[in-house]
Design a protein around this motif. Structure first.
Motif, PDB file in Angstrom:
ATOM      1  N   SER A 393       0.854  -1.194   0.000  1.00 44.83           N
ATOM      2  CA  SER A 393       0.000   0.000   0.000  1.00 44.83           C
ATOM      3  C   SER A 393       0.882   1.233   0.000  1.00 44.83           C
ATOM      4  O   SER A 393       1.954   1.247   0.605  1.00 44.83           O
ATOM      5  N   ALA A 394       0.401   2.273  -0.690  1.00 45.40           N
ATOM      6  CA  ALA A 394       1.134   3.530  -0.704  1.00 45.40           C
ATOM      7  C   ALA A 394       1.060   4.226   0.634  1.00 45.40           C
ATOM      8  O   ALA A 394       1.917   5.042   0.974  1.00 45.40           O
ATOM      9  N   VAL A 395       0.022   3.886   1.396  1.00 46.73           N
ATOM     10  CA  VAL A 395      -0.115   4.449   2.739  1.00 46.73           C
ATOM     11  C   VAL A 395       0.645   3.548   3.696  1.00 46.73           C
ATOM     12  O   VAL A 395       0.295   2.367   3.864  1.00 46.73           O
ATOM     13  N   PRO A 396       1.711   4.019   4.329  1.00 45.89           N
ATOM     14  CA  PRO A 396       2.554   3.141   5.152  1.00 45.89           C
ATOM     15  C   PRO A 396       1.774   2.376   6.206  1.00 45.89           C
ATOM     16  O   PRO A 396       2.001   1.194   6.418  1.00 45.89           O
ATOM     17  N   GLU A 397       0.819   3.073   6.870  1.00 51.34           N
ATOM     18  CA  GLU A 397       0.100   2.410   7.952  1.00 51.34           C
ATOM     19  C   GLU A 397      -0.781   1.270   7.460  1.00 51.34           C
ATOM     20  O   GLU A 397      -1.185   0.411   8.245  1.00 51.34           O
ATOM     21  N   ARG A 398      -1.128   1.282   6.151  1.00 50.37           N
ATOM     22  CA  ARG A 398      -1.977   0.221   5.602  1.00 50.37           C
ATOM     23  C   ARG A 398      -1.176  -0.935   5.033  1.00 50.37           C
ATOM     24  O   ARG A 398      -1.747  -1.948   4.627  1.00 50.37           O
ATOM     25  N   SER A 399       0.143  -0.782   5.022  1.00 47.27           N
ATOM     26  CA  SER A 399       0.997  -1.857   4.498  1.00 47.27           C
ATOM     27  C   SER A 399       1.025  -3.028   5.476  1.00 47.27           C
ATOM     28  O   SER A 399       1.020  -2.849   6.696  1.00 47.27           O
ATOM     29  N   HIS A 402       4.244  -2.761   7.579  1.00 44.72           N
ATOM     30  CA  HIS A 402       4.632  -1.468   8.166  1.00 44.72           C
ATOM     31  C   HIS A 402       5.083  -1.624   9.617  1.00 44.72           C
ATOM     32  O   HIS A 402       6.157  -1.126   9.999  1.00 44.72           O
ATOM     33  N   ASP A 581      -1.173  -6.046   9.695  1.00 40.15           N
ATOM     34  CA  ASP A 581      -1.553  -4.634   9.673  1.00 40.15           C
ATOM     35  C   ASP A 581      -2.589  -4.355  10.758  1.00 40.15           C
ATOM     36  O   ASP A 581      -2.900  -5.218  11.579  1.00 40.15           O
TER      37      ASP A 581
END
Length: 771
Positions: A393-399, A402, A581
């Motif tokens: 995911s481009a959103v780190p917290e959604r990776s 992460h 996640d």
């Protein structure tokens, strides 16, 4: 004549028994009153004509009966022919002198100011020198060492004046090994030399031993046919003579470093503790014993053991900080996927400080070779962890990775690398200690086989399925109807995606090592973690606690597993039913997440470097990735000598053809067996490009080898050794006590006795019939 008999007393008793036929005859004689009668004159005249013949017949019978008694006594006395007589009667008679020498580590103990091994060599030299009288001989020599009983040092070599220089040169090269004395194995190998029934060969066995109790009284073995004394007794029954030759004295005092091991994970930028165990094998208390600890050429550290009573062990702990250098072991590109192991080798030695001991204190350490121990430390710049993100995911917290990547900070010891599920297919697995598959439900069949081999060889796999995981695909790839990597079969996603309701963790009563630190600090910490969604699973309840464990559950209606672990070969597989996640649970943001994951990784790689330290006689092995390294690998011993071997494919646990992996399997293993000496060894890996990578190993002696207690007379009493085993000192081994003991003639005496008895019976019947 008495020198030709093994039991002269029996001959004396037989000689006395010769008189028994005469005594019986005299006791049976009847005395008659003589009455003159005229008619008897004619009978007397006739009897006078036959008297001489009857007397000769009776004398012949008496002689045969006396001879039979003499032969019985001679038979019981076990006569033999001296060498000179045997040579004249039977010129092709051969005497095979079979020698077994205990060259174990304990043979370095001094006996009369000489190592026991030298006492044995000197005794054997004196023995064979007496046999070498000319260029022809009937004496042949076989010498075997307990360190390598399968390969005799000398095999049936003639003992002549011409061969003596070569024989003496070979015996001169015998040195103490670092191995233990395995008498059961050695005597079994010696037994094979007796299997061939060679004509006119008499075998004499000489076993040179320091008679250590631990070698003869095997712990837990009892008295069975495979114990050393029983094997020696059986060997003695088949030998013409058997000598157990004592080469040591009753010196039981010894101090040994019996263990040197790391107590912590071997990662840079952490203080790592090393524990050295010091054992007092003597019978007096030692005070103020100093132990020296050194890493490579760094300044040594010292610890003092205040008091060490007899037969006790004390542990001394040395802390050491290994600073990371931020680079790889060799100059290969660190960004290259197929890179070498990320660690540095350190040679660690702990030893008793003999220089600080007085002459009287040195008498407590009769065996110097075990007063030091070695440890090979492979210090990783970080624990190599591979994170496979199945839902980037481009959103780190959604990776998916992460929160795992956030643990890659100074002090944790982690060195993470993240790839996608597609990139997993080409990644070299051998350089990683832990692999996380986050929201990954499939891999190619070849990659699944590689993962199985990697886990079986010591790798650790963590599965974290998520919302992109398909149950059927996951089960086909990783569960494989109970034969795959995962112990759980995924069923369906349960819970409340709106996060309006939740469940919590329940910890098993047998707290898992990865959870222990968190539970010890706060027993309710994990139970306060909210889980909104999870994977339900199917498993065999009867296998829980056997083939796998469930240390963490959920308190839902089914008490669903939250975490399961199983062992596979030398590695482990851990399955979570929640993702990595924060979509399904508040756990990644919980204060308990970081310590649990870090402790889990430490637990999984807790054996990191454990194969770096082996006992003498063991094996040195290392995995070899053929996509990075050449299949030919060398081993360099403590003296710098090199030997080569070829890496072989690692066995596929699911192979139906004897467990062999495919011939073109990338992940292989090289193994060097029978490591014979204590010290440091280096395995040299040859990359396809770049310089050689060295992997350090350390070998130490078996800890109980320092126990020098001797076999007591009470322990060797009774039938421990039979009458055929003659126990003597090394200085008492002389040519004359065995020179004629090989040519016993009892078989010929048995046949002669049978002939005499049969002749006496026939003549008695024939003479009686005529009369």
């Amino acid at each position: 004549m008495l020198g030709w008999l093994l039991n002269p007393l029996m001959l004396g008793l037989g000689a006395l028994a010769i008189a028994s036929p005469i005594i019986i005859h005299l006791l049976n004689r009847r005395r008659f009153k003589i009455v003159d009668w005229a008619a008897m004159d004619f009978l007397i005249d006739a009897e006078k004509k036959n008297r001489r013949r009857v007397q000769i017949e009776n004398f012949l019978l008496l002689f045969l009966r006396c001879l039979a008694m003499l032969l019985i006594g001679l038979l019981l006395a076990r006569p033999f022919l001296p060498t000179e007589v045997a040579r004249a009667i039977q010129p092709d008679q051969k005497f095979e002198r079979i020698v077994l020498i205990d060259d174990s580590l304990s043979s370095q103990v001094l006996s009369d100011d000489l190592p026991a091994i030298d006492v044995a060599k000197n005794s054997l030299v004196r023995l064979i020198t007496e046999f070498a009288e000319s260029d022809t001989t009937e004496d042949w020599l076989t010498v075997t060492l307990t360190s390598n009983p399968e390969q005799p040092l000398l095999a049936n070599e003639p003992i002549t004046i011409e061969t003596m220089p070569a024989l003496l040169e070979t015996l001169k090269k015998i040195e103490s090994s670092d191995k233990t004395a395995d008498y059961a194995k050695s005597l079994t190998a010696l037994r094979r030399l007796f299997s061939g029934d060679e004509k006119n060969v008499s075998r004499v066995v000489y076993l040179y031993s320091d008679l250590r109790e631990k070698d003869w009284l095997l712990e837990g073995a009892g008295q069975n046919e495979f114990t050393p004394n029983r094997l020696l007794n059986e060997l003695a029954l088949d030998a013409a003579d058997c000598y157990l030759i004592d080469i040591a004295d009753d010196k039981d005092q010894n101090i040994a470093i019996t263990s040197l091991r790391p107590l912590d994970l071997q990662v840079a930028n952490r203080v790592i503790r090393f524990a050295a165990e010091v054992t007092n094998f003597g019978d007096s208390t030692l005070d103020g014993l100093r132990v020296v600890f050194q890493v490579n050429d760094a300044p040594p550290q010292y610890q003092v053991v205040a008091s060490l009573p007899p037969s006790q062990t004390r542990e001394v702990v040395f802390p050491y900080l290994f600073a990371g250098d931020g680079r790889l072991e060799n100059p290969l590109d660190p960004d290259e996927q197929a890179g070498p192991p990320i660690f540095r080798n350190f040679r660690i030695v702990a030893e008793v400080d003999r220089q600080s001991m007085t002459p009287n204190e040195l008498l407590n350490d009769q065996l110097q070779a075990d007063s030091s121990a070695f440890c090979a430390a492979r210090i990783y710049d970080g624990i190599p962890v591979l994170l496979v993100d199945g839902d980037p995911s481009a959103v780190p917290e959604r990776s998916e990775t992460h929160y795992l990547n956030s643990l890659n900070v100074l002090g944790t010891g982690l060195k993470t690398e993240t790839v996608t599920a597609t990139e997993l297919e080409t990644v070299s697995l051998s350089k990683y200690r832990v692999i996380f598959l986050c929201n990954v439900d499939e891999a190619s069949p070849d990659r699944i086989r590689s993962l199985k081999s990697w886990v079986a060889d010591g790798g650790n796999l963590v599965l974290m399925p998520g919302n992109k995981t398909r149950a059927s695909t996951f089960n086909e790839s990783f569960f494989e109807q109970g034969k795959g990597l995962s112990p759980l079969q995924l069923e369906s996603i349960a819970g409340d995606p709106t996060m309006a309701t939740w469940v919590n963790f329940e910890v098993d009563s047998q707290v898992h090592p990865a959870l222990r630190v968190v539970i010890d600090s706060d027993q309710t910490s994990l139970s306060r973690v909210d889980v909104f969604s999870w994977w339900t699973s199917v498993f065999k309840a009867e296998e829980v606690g056997k083939s796998f464990v469930i240390p963490l559950r959920l308190n839902d209606d089914r008490n669903s597993p939250a975490m399961a672990e199983r062992s596979s070969g030398a590695g482990r597989v851990v399955v979570f039913t929640i993702p990595g996640d924060g979509d399904w649970t508040m756990w990644p943001s919980s204060p308990t997440y970081a310590p649990v994951i870090l402790d889990l990784i430490d637990y999984l790689v807790g054996s990191i470097g454990s194969n770096a330290n082996v006992e003498v006689g063991g094996s040195v092995s290392w995995p070899v990735d053929l996509s990075v390294y050449d299949s030919r690998v060398y081993l360099k011993d403590p003296d710098g000598e090199r030997m080569e071997s070829v890496a072989r494919p690692i066995a596929d646990p699911d192979s139906k053809e004897g467990g062999d992996a495919a011939a073109d399997e990338v992940l292989c293993r090289v193994q060097f067996d029978g490591i014979g000496r204590r010290g440091f060894y280096e395995v040299g890996l040859k990359p396809h490009s770049g310089e050689t990578v060295d992997v350090l190993f350390a070998t130490n002696v078996e800890p109980s080898e320092g126990q020098l207690r001797r076999l007591s007379e009470s322990a060797a009493a009774g039938d421990f050794f039979n009458d055929q085993v003659q126990r003597i000192r090394a200085e008492d081994v002389k040519n004359e006590i065995v020179s004629g003991g090989n040519t016993e003639i009892w078989p010929q005496l048995v046949w002669l006795l049978i002939f005499v008895l049969a002749t006496e019976q026939f003549l008695g019947w024939w003479f009686g019939k005529k009369r």
